[in-house]
Design a protein around this motif. Structure first.
Motif, short mmCIF file in Angstrom:
data_model
loop_
_atom_site.label_atom_id
_atom_site.label_comp_id
_atom_site.label_asym_id
_atom_site.label_seq_id
_atom_site.Cartn_x
_atom_site.Cartn_y
_atom_site.Cartn_z
N SER A 14 0.82 -1.22 0.00
CA SER A 14 0.00 0.00 0.00
C SER A 14 0.85 1.26 0.00
O SER A 14 0.39 2.33 -0.42
N GLY A 15 2.09 1.13 0.46
CA GLY A 15 2.98 2.29 0.47
C GLY A 15 3.30 2.82 -0.91
O GLY A 15 3.71 3.98 -1.06
N PHE A 16 3.10 2.02 -1.93
CA PHE A 16 3.35 2.46 -3.31
C PHE A 16 2.11 3.07 -3.96
O PHE A 16 2.18 3.61 -5.05
N ALA A 17 0.96 2.94 -3.30
CA ALA A 17 -0.31 3.31 -3.93
C ALA A 17 -0.60 4.80 -3.80
O ALA A 17 -0.12 5.47 -2.89
N ALA A 18 -1.41 5.30 -4.73
CA ALA A 18 -1.90 6.68 -4.72
C ALA A 18 -3.39 6.63 -5.04
O ALA A 18 -3.78 6.04 -6.06
N PRO A 19 -4.24 7.20 -4.19
CA PRO A 19 -5.70 7.05 -4.36
C PRO A 19 -6.20 7.44 -5.74
O PRO A 19 -7.14 6.83 -6.27
N THR A 20 -5.60 8.46 -6.34
CA THR A 20 -6.07 8.92 -7.66
C THR A 20 -5.06 8.61 -8.75
O THR A 20 -5.01 9.29 -9.77
N ARG A 45 4.05 4.32 -13.44
CA ARG A 45 4.27 2.93 -13.85
C ARG A 45 5.35 2.28 -12.99
O ARG A 45 5.28 1.10 -12.66
N GLU A 46 6.35 3.08 -12.61
CA GLU A 46 7.43 2.54 -11.78
C GLU A 46 6.92 2.11 -10.41
O GLU A 46 7.32 1.06 -9.90
N ASP A 47 6.05 2.92 -9.79
CA ASP A 47 5.48 2.54 -8.49
C ASP A 47 4.66 1.26 -8.61
O ASP A 47 4.70 0.39 -7.73
N ALA A 48 3.90 1.15 -9.71
CA ALA A 48 3.09 -0.05 -9.91
C ALA A 48 3.97 -1.28 -10.06
O ALA A 48 3.66 -2.35 -9.52
N VAL A 76 1.04 -3.96 -15.84
CA VAL A 76 0.68 -2.59 -15.48
C VAL A 76 -0.05 -1.96 -16.65
O VAL A 76 0.38 -2.06 -17.80
N ARG A 77 -1.16 -1.29 -16.35
CA ARG A 77 -1.92 -0.62 -17.41
C ARG A 77 -2.53 0.65 -16.88
O ARG A 77 -2.70 0.83 -15.67
N ALA A 78 -2.86 1.53 -17.80
CA ALA A 78 -3.54 2.76 -17.42
C ALA A 78 -4.93 2.42 -16.89
O ALA A 78 -5.55 1.46 -17.34
N VAL A 79 -5.41 3.19 -15.92
CA VAL A 79 -6.72 2.91 -15.33
C VAL A 79 -7.81 2.91 -16.38
O VAL A 79 -8.67 2.06 -16.41
N ALA A 80 -7.79 3.88 -17.30
CA ALA A 80 -8.71 3.89 -18.43
C ALA A 80 -7.87 3.78 -19.69
O ALA A 80 -7.15 4.69 -20.04
N ASP A 81 -7.93 2.60 -20.33
CA ASP A 81 -7.13 2.39 -21.53
C ASP A 81 -7.85 2.97 -22.73
O ASP A 81 -8.81 3.74 -22.61
N ASP A 82 -7.41 2.60 -23.91
CA ASP A 82 -7.99 3.20 -25.11
C ASP A 82 -9.43 2.78 -25.35
O ASP A 82 -10.11 3.35 -26.19
N THR A 83 -9.94 1.81 -24.59
CA THR A 83 -11.35 1.46 -24.69
C THR A 83 -12.18 2.20 -23.66
O THR A 83 -13.41 2.10 -23.66
N GLY A 84 -11.50 2.96 -22.76
CA GLY A 84 -12.21 3.70 -21.73
C GLY A 84 -12.71 2.85 -20.60
O GLY A 84 -13.56 3.27 -19.83
N VAL A 85 -12.18 1.62 -20.46
CA VAL A 85 -12.67 0.69 -19.44
C VAL A 85 -11.77 0.72 -18.22
O VAL A 85 -10.55 0.62 -18.33
N ASP A 86 -12.37 0.88 -17.06
CA ASP A 86 -11.64 0.84 -15.79
C ASP A 86 -11.44 -0.63 -15.42
O ASP A 86 -12.40 -1.38 -15.32
N PRO A 87 -10.18 -1.07 -15.18
CA PRO A 87 -9.95 -2.48 -14.87
C PRO A 87 -10.56 -2.94 -13.56
O PRO A 87 -10.65 -4.13 -13.31
N SER A 88 -11.01 -2.01 -12.71
CA SER A 88 -11.63 -2.42 -11.46
C SER A 88 -13.10 -2.76 -11.62
O SER A 88 -13.72 -3.28 -10.70
N SER A 89 -13.67 -2.47 -12.77
CA SER A 89 -15.11 -2.67 -12.94
C SER A 89 -15.49 -4.13 -12.89
O SER A 89 -14.91 -4.95 -13.59
N PRO A 90 -16.50 -4.52 -12.07
CA PRO A 90 -16.91 -5.92 -12.01
C PRO A 90 -17.61 -6.38 -13.27
O PRO A 90 -17.79 -7.55 -13.49
N ARG A 91 -18.01 -5.42 -14.12
CA ARG A 91 -18.73 -5.80 -15.32
C ARG A 91 -17.81 -5.87 -16.54
O ARG A 91 -18.24 -6.11 -17.64
N ARG A 92 -16.52 -5.65 -16.28
CA ARG A 92 -15.58 -5.73 -17.39
C ARG A 92 -15.35 -7.18 -17.77
O ARG A 92 -15.09 -8.02 -16.93
N ASP A 93 -15.44 -7.49 -19.03
CA ASP A 93 -15.22 -8.86 -19.50
C ASP A 93 -13.76 -9.05 -19.87
O ASP A 93 -13.22 -8.31 -20.69
#
Length: 305
Positions: A14-20, A45-48, A76-93
């Motif tokens: 958690s020490g590497f994390a940033a809320p936003t 990306r380095e912290d991740a 490691v990936r951007a929170v919203a990639d080029d599809t605009g999908v957040d990887p935390s979403s439970p509805r992401r396939d």
């Protein structure tokens, strides 16, 4: 104890994390954020990448007890990639090829719930229950013949000791803490403005995805905030006249952090199926296991669980 170890590792990660933060970590095989990185965001990306390296120790701690624990393929990936999908979403396939390994999903699900409960026991001061659960597991593991059952044995051992050693109020606290850990700091498993019905749907979908149940159905009960969930081939079903509910409770509560729910009735049906009654209301009960309502099915010669 393992719970304390896992909690310490999570604290370090958690020490590497940033809320936003703009970055997250997902597993290429499952398309999900692996524990203990679930819901965490990172400012670079380095912290991740450093968090991924630290998190490998978390998996190693569990793998000491079950060498069958799958290895993740973190990316490691951007929170919203080029599809605009957040990887935390439970509805992401996840990609179909990544989600094709049922064994990996099954074992990962068991260990994710087990790890969250172990951490919860440590965090809530129930070290004696944590110790007893591990002792029970290590004893049973010596006689388990199918290696893929190690993870299920670990989950059952925790359920059994929680049932025997904690009262309903203490169980509620442990389940709530485990649910919060499993959801992650950003509530990755939570639905926007969830209802009990939508949370039940997401929960049963997750259990089906993990091959923990199949053929689920949800019906609203007349006259109040209650629902009946039916399912078959429940991986944790017992032959002792009770239904272990712990993994179902953790999955449901993490989607309803502010809405108390109880499991009030478990009824065995034909063909190895169960009907579980879920009610909204204060002072939740039945979150670890329920005695079965015997409608004659448990004693039928042809009944199987």
């Amino acid at each position: 104890m393992v719970g304390g170890t896992l909690r310490d590792i999570r604290s370090h990660v958690s020490g590497f994390a940033a809320p936003t933060g703009a970055y997250a970590v997902v597993c290429d095989r499952t398309g999900r954020e692996p524990l203990p990185l679930t819901g965490m965001r990172f400012g670079s990306r380095e912290d991740a990448e450093q968090a991924v390296e630290a998190a490998s120790n978390y998996r190693s701690a569990l793998r000491r007890y079950d060498p069958q624990l799958p290895h993740h393929e973190p990316r490691v990936r951007a929170v919203a990639d080029d599809t605009g999908v957040d990887p935390s979403s439970p509805r992401r396939d996840a990609p179909e090829s990544a989600d094709s390994d049922g064994r990996t999903r099954y074992i990962t699900f068991c260990h994710d719930v087990s790890a969250a409960v172990f951490e919860s026991l440590s965090a809530t001061g129930h070290r004696r229950v944590e110790s007893a659960a591990m002792e029970t597991y290590l004893t049973l593991a010596e006689v388990v013949t199918e290696r893929d059952d190690f993870c299920l044995t670990m989950l059952w051992s925790m359920m059994s000791e929680l049932d025997a050693r904690l009262d309903a109020a203490e169980q509620r606290v442990v389940v709530a803490e485990a649910a919060e850990l499993l959801a992650g700091p950003n509530g990755g498993a939570r639905l926007s403005e969830p209802t009990v019905r939508s949370a039940l749907g997401a929960t049963t979908a997750r259990l089906c995805e993990a091959s923990f149940v199949d053929e689920t159905d949800i019906d609203a009960c007349p006259g109040g905030d209650a629902w009946e969930v039916t399912f078959g081939d429940y991986a944790l079903a017992e032959r002792t006249g009770r239904l272990p509910t712990l993994p179902i409770a953790v999955e449901l509560v993490r989607r309803l952090p502010d809405r108390p729910v109880s499991f009030t009735e478990a009824t065995p049906l034909a063909d190895g199926r169960w009907r579980l009654r879920v009610e909204a209301g204060a002072n939740p009960t039945g979150l670890v296991s329920l005695d079965a309502t015997d409608e004659g099915r448990l004693n039928d010669s042809d009944y199987r669980l």
